[in-house]
Each structure stands twice: as C-alpha cells, then as structure tokens.
Scaffold this motif. Structure first.
Motif, PDB file in Angstrom:
ATOM      1  N   UNK A 451     -27.085  -1.540 -13.367  1.00  0.00           N
ATOM      2  CA  UNK A 451     -26.943  -2.899 -12.854  1.00  0.00           C
ATOM      3  C   UNK A 451     -28.301  -3.544 -12.611  1.00  0.00           C
ATOM      4  N   UNK A 452     -29.299  -2.729 -12.285  1.00  0.00           N
ATOM      5  CA  UNK A 452     -30.635  -3.251 -11.982  1.00  0.00           C
ATOM      6  C   UNK A 452     -31.304  -3.874 -13.195  1.00  0.00           C
ATOM      7  N   UNK A 530     -25.104  -4.939 -17.841  1.00  0.00           N
ATOM      8  CA  UNK A 530     -26.251  -4.048 -17.786  1.00  0.00           C
ATOM      9  C   UNK A 530     -26.111  -2.906 -18.779  1.00  0.00           C
ATOM     10  N   UNK A 531     -24.859  -2.460 -19.019  1.00  0.00           N
ATOM     11  CA  UNK A 531     -24.635  -1.353 -19.959  1.00  0.00           C
ATOM     12  C   UNK A 531     -24.961  -1.749 -21.390  1.00  0.00           C
ATOM     13  N   UNK A 532     -24.902  -3.050 -21.694  1.00  0.00           N
ATOM     14  CA  UNK A 532     -25.206  -3.513 -23.051  1.00  0.00           C
ATOM     15  C   UNK A 532     -26.705  -3.579 -23.310  1.00  0.00           C
ATOM     16  N   UNK A 533     -27.489  -3.533 -22.253  1.00  0.00           N
ATOM     17  CA  UNK A 533     -28.940  -3.606 -22.395  1.00  0.00           C
ATOM     18  C   UNK A 533     -29.515  -2.199 -22.566  1.00  0.00           C
ATOM     19  N   UNK A 534     -30.258  -2.001 -23.630  1.00  0.00           N
ATOM     20  CA  UNK A 534     -30.760  -0.671 -23.982  1.00  0.00           C
ATOM     21  C   UNK A 534     -32.289  -0.646 -23.992  1.00  0.00           C
ATOM     22  N   UNK A 535     -32.918  -0.206 -22.893  1.00  0.00           N
ATOM     23  CA  UNK A 535     -34.383  -0.076 -22.899  1.00  0.00           C
ATOM     24  C   UNK A 535     -34.802   0.884 -23.996  1.00  0.00           C
ATOM     25  N   UNK A 536     -35.783   0.469 -24.779  1.00  0.00           N
ATOM     26  CA  UNK A 536     -36.217   1.315 -25.893  1.00  0.00           C
ATOM     27  C   UNK A 536     -37.528   0.819 -26.447  1.00  0.00           C
TER      28      UNK A 536
END
Length: 585
Positions: A451-452, A530-536
C-alpha cells in the motif's frame, strides 16, 4: 410439455390448488382428483396400490414441492391408504431426511418481460406446475446471435423487446394496423458479474443504425438469410423482411459493440396482464393528464394504474415532455422502476394468489430464445437477478442527437461524444452507480509495504515517461490507451511499444526506484492498486531515455477507464435508479 401432462389451466384456478398442510404449516400444490396427473414418476419404492402423485398419509402430495405462506386454507382429513413410517428409512432410495430437501426445489423465483418490462421476482412451486409454466413460454431459435446457455457465474445481457403487434382483444387502438411486430420498445439489461449492480439501457426505436445480414430459422427448420440494411430505424430490425429477434440482437451488437446473450419479447397484452396480476402499479404525474389519443386520464400526483390504463400510460407520447419518443422512454423507465418495487414488495411475495397470477401472466406474455425456454434456466436467471439491489439498478438511454441529415427532425443518431463511453462501461462491467467494488476491498487487505507504494510525492503528468505494451487486452488497446494518456491525461512523454512477450491477467507498471514519483502519478491516473506497481528496473525508450513500462493485462477495461472501476467519471447522462420514486412531466 403437452396439455395432457399439465392439466388445463382454464379449468382450475391455480391459486386454489395451494392448500395448507397442518402438520408442516406450509402451503403445497395439490391437483384436484379429477385433474390429469403429471407423468413424472413418484419416489421409488412406493406401494403398488398407491398411485404416483397421490396423497400420502400426512396430507402431502407425492413429489410436490412446498413453499411457506401465510395461513389461510385448511386441509380436510384424508384416509390413510397404508401406514407411513414416522422417519424415513436411512439409505432408502427415493426418500431423504426432511432437513436435506432442496430449497431450490420448493421455491421458484420467476422472471419475465413485458414490452420493455421484466418481472423482478415472483414465487411459485411444485414440479407439475413449473412444467405447466414452461409450456406457457414461446421460444425462438436465434442461432449464434446469442449464447447457447445461461451461466450463473458470469455477467450477462438480456435484450428486452416490446413489439407493436396487435394481438388479443382490446388492442385495436394500439400500434400499426397489420404490423408484423417491430422493435417498438427496447431495453438492453446488463447484470454485473458480481451481481452488485445492473444497467437498463433503453435503445430508441428511431435510432438510425445499420442492420447486418442475419440468418433466421423457419418453422420447417430450414434456414433463411435476410439481407442487411443501412441507415434505417432500429425498430426495422424486427419484423421487416421476416427478421426475427436474432436480427435485433445482431443489430444491437453492430450499433453498440455489446452482444446480447438472450432476449425476452412481449406485446401489448403483457403490460395489461402483469399490472392486473399485482393489483396495479403506482405512478406519479406532475400535471393532470387528459390525452384523447391514448385515452389516458390521470389527476396530478400519485395514482395506481393497471390493465388498459397501465398500457395507455406507457404508450402515450402526447402527455409528457415534447411529445416525442425519448420522453416516452423516460416515463417507461419510471414505470418499470415502480413495477420492480411492486414485484419485490412483501404484499406480492406473501400472497399465493398474486404470485400464481403473476407467474401465469409473465410466462404467457413471453417469447424467449431457446436457451431460456427451460424452466430450470429461467429459475436460475431469476435467482441471479434477485441478488441485485434496486438502488444499484440504473436506467438510462443511449446518448443521441438529432439526425443531422434531416431538415424535419424525425430520427436520431448516436452521440459520438458520449455513446462510446457508455457502451464501453457496459462491455467492461462497470456500474453507473457507486457500489463497493471487490478490487477496492482487495486493496484494503494489501500489506502495508504494498500500500505504501501509492504514498508520496507525485510528478506532474507531463514529466511521466512510460511505454505501453499490450499483454492480453483486446487488439489495439495499447494505442487507444496511449491516445488517452497523451490527449486527455497530459502524459505526453509516452509511446506504444507493441505487444508484450506474454499475456498477463493483471495490468502492471514496472519502474526503477528513482521513478517512484512518476509511477505514483500514473497509478492515480489509471486507478492502479499498489499490487499493480512493480519496483524493478527502467528500460530505454525510442529516444534513449529511461522509461517505465505499463503492460495492459486481461483486466484492462478500456481507454481512460480506471482499473479500480469506482473513480471513473461517467458521462453526463439522464439516469435514474429502480429505488427512486419520480413523477412524469
């Protein structure tokens, strides 16, 4: 089922065949001794001297199904043919403990249609009587125009058609003399997959459309292909040149992109019989009405109409607004909302007499596609419709403008500034009312870390750099979303990167740590969780600059439609919901 199997409905009032069993306190269906009995076999293991379907010692009837109702009739004592055990024998074929009896076999919630109206809920029970009701319904084989079956776990679309065909006594003053039955009143009813909402979209009969070529099935089983027509009124999609309801369904698909799964069709008699069955429908008019053409007379304020007066109310074009068909559609929508409230009221649902009359009226009024002609399928559909709250059933009309090619305005065309979004919302199962969405609930359950990702500074849209890939959305979606981002959302530093290497179920946005502020800005625009956002990692775009990657998954709902489905800005439409009490003006 033939008449011999059903018994004759005109000989016995079906409501009189419901009697109270004093042992159970429930009503049950009992056919009179002189009535022909159903060929349905009774329980295996019945005594040889006990006719199948005859009364048991406790006063119940063979395989008759029961339904709870207010007491009112008593059952006369019956002679016991042979002793019956107090408890069913465990494991004996044909007998089950009372507690395991299926509620679905004791209660039927029936849904039907009239003009552009469908019955929301009515309950009847008993296998023999259900088969009788099934025999009331007429069917049309529409081939591939609709779905071959009804699925309880999917969204579905029902095209409700009211024809202007004159049938039955007292209908000489309505419709066109000798009409083969055109699509005079039309509502496309969309019921959401999660049953949280529904949309009833009226389609004007004077809407200019292209009618595609359609295949019809003749009475002798042969197939006939009917040529298409361009730039004609929508109502010509039924009746003209021998077109059937399947042709109307195909025309809806051609005009809106929405494929109807099933259809329900009825003529003028349906409004009269259905409103009479429920002792009238409450309506309201702002000003007193005295229309000599429809013979409708009503005082200002609230009234209750039924039968001939109810038909006049929904047919008149000269008592409301500018006396056009679009104003009549609004009045019909208000009438339908009131009818639905009446169907679901306790006065209707607790009255065996009203329920039986309603079931008879609804089924005799209906013509449906072959997939809906089975009593079990109609029951399943009714149960699914019952789940939708009336406050979340939206009535609206296809957005239209006057036909620009006409000097004397008589027809309309789709408003291209509003229509496509309305159609996309229905195709993508998006509600026109504020309802709690499952996706939003899922977001609440996400971990704090996930969520953050949505919290923090956001870049300006003009600073967001992203490439768009299609990873399972319909063909052309990447370009459509790119057009929206650049022209409407201000994300000018974006580009189409074609198809993704593989299809994915959920849309994702991959970004490098130093692009988090851009990612949050884009997530807000698109309604990403937030789950759709993928740090990479970032990739290089066509200008050699680092960019994020947005991959559209199978959950993509259309260009400009937010994925959370709750914050979408709906087009400016006239609409109402089924729980609203409105006055026609």
């Amino acid at each position: 089922m033939d008449a011999q199997g059903r018994g004759r409905a005109d000989d016995v009032d079906p409501a009189d065949q419901w009697v109270l069993n004093p042992r159970t306190g429930e009503y049950e269906l009992r056919l009179s001794p002189s009535a022909p009995q159903s060929p349905v076999p009774g329980p295996r293991g019945a005594a040889p001297d006990s006719p199948r379907g005859s009364a048991d010692a406790d006063g119940s009837v063979g395989t008759a199904r029961r339904r709870t109702a207010a007491p009112g009739r008593e059952v006369p004592p019956q002679r016991r043919r042979r002793p019956a055990p107090e408890e069913p024998v465990p494991g004996r074929r044909g007998h089950r403990p009372e507690k395991k009896k299926s509620k679905g076999k004791r209660v039927l919630l029936w849904t039907g249609g009239s003009m552009a109206f469908f019955v929301l809920v009515a309950g009847v029970g008993g296998y023999v009587y259900l088969k009788h009701l099934e025999g009331n319904v007429s069917t049309t084989d529409v081939g591939t125009a609709g779905s071959s079956s009804f699925k309880k776990d999917e969204a579905f679309n029902i095209l409700i058609i009211g024809t202007d065909k004159r049938t039955g006594e007292g209908n000489e003053g309505y419709g066109d003399k000798g009409s083969v039955g055109h699509a005079d009143t039309n509502i496309l009813l969309h019921v959401s997959k999660d049953r949280s909402n529904a949309t009833a979209l009226s389609i004007p009969r004077d809407l200019i459309v292209d009618i595609p070529e359609c295949e019809t099935i003749q009475e002798d089983g042969t197939k006939k292909v009917i040529q298409g027509s361009t730039d004609v009124r929508f109502n010509q999609s039924l009746g003209d040149l021998g077109r059937d309801a399947g042709c109307t369904m195909r025309t809806v698909k051609e005009a809106t992109g929405i494929k109807p799964d099933h259809f329900m069709m009825a003529d003028f008699n349906a409004v009269k019989t259905l409103t009479t069955a429920v002792d009238g429908v409450d309506v309201c008019v702002e000003h007193a009405v005295d229309d000599p053409k429809s013979h409708l007379k009503l005082p200002a304020g609230e009234s209750t109409v039924e039968g001939e007066q109810a038909l006049a109310f929904v047919r008149t074009r000269h008592a409301f607004g500018n006396e056009g068909d679009l104003d009549r559609i609004k009045v019909q929508q208000q009438f339908l909302g009131s009818l639905m409230r009446k169907m679901s009221s306790s006065d209707t649902l607790t009255s065996p007499t009203k329920l039986v009359k309603l079931a008879e009226a609804a089924t005799k009024a209906l013509t449906v596609d072959s997939a809906l002609g089975n009593v079990g399928t109609l029951k399943d559909m009714a149960l699914e419709l019952k789940k939708v709250p009336t406050k979340n059933i939206t009535f609206t009309t296809v957005p239209v403008i006057d036909n620009p090619t006409e000097k004397v305005k008589a027809t309309v065309v789709v408003n291209e500034a509003k229509g496509p979004q309305v159609f996309d919302m229905i195709k993508n199962d998006i509600s026109f009312t504020e309802v709690e969405q499952k996706e939003k609930e899922k977001q609440k359950k996400e971990s704090a870390a996930v969520a953050a990702r949505l919290k923090g500074e956001k870049s300006e849209p003009s600073e967001v750099r992203v490439r768009v890939l299609n990873g399972g959305a319909p063909a052309g979606s990447a370009q459509q979303e790119l057009n929206y981002l650049q022209t409407d959302a201000g994300v000018t530093k974006s580009e189409n990167a074609g198809n993704a290497p593989a299809e994915i179920a959920k849309t994702t946005l991959e970004y490098a740590p130093d692009q988090a502020d851009q990612a949050r800005a884009l997530a807000e625009i698109l309604g990403l969780s937030g789950a759709a956002m993928k740090p990479g990692e970032s990739v290089t775009n066509s200008q050699g600059l680092p960019t994020m990657t947005l991959t559209l998954g199978k959950d993509f709902k259309g260009a400009g439609v937010k994925l959370d489905a709750t914050s979408i800005k709906t087009p400016d439409l006239e609409k109402s919901t089924a729980d609203e009490k409105l006055c026609a003006s």
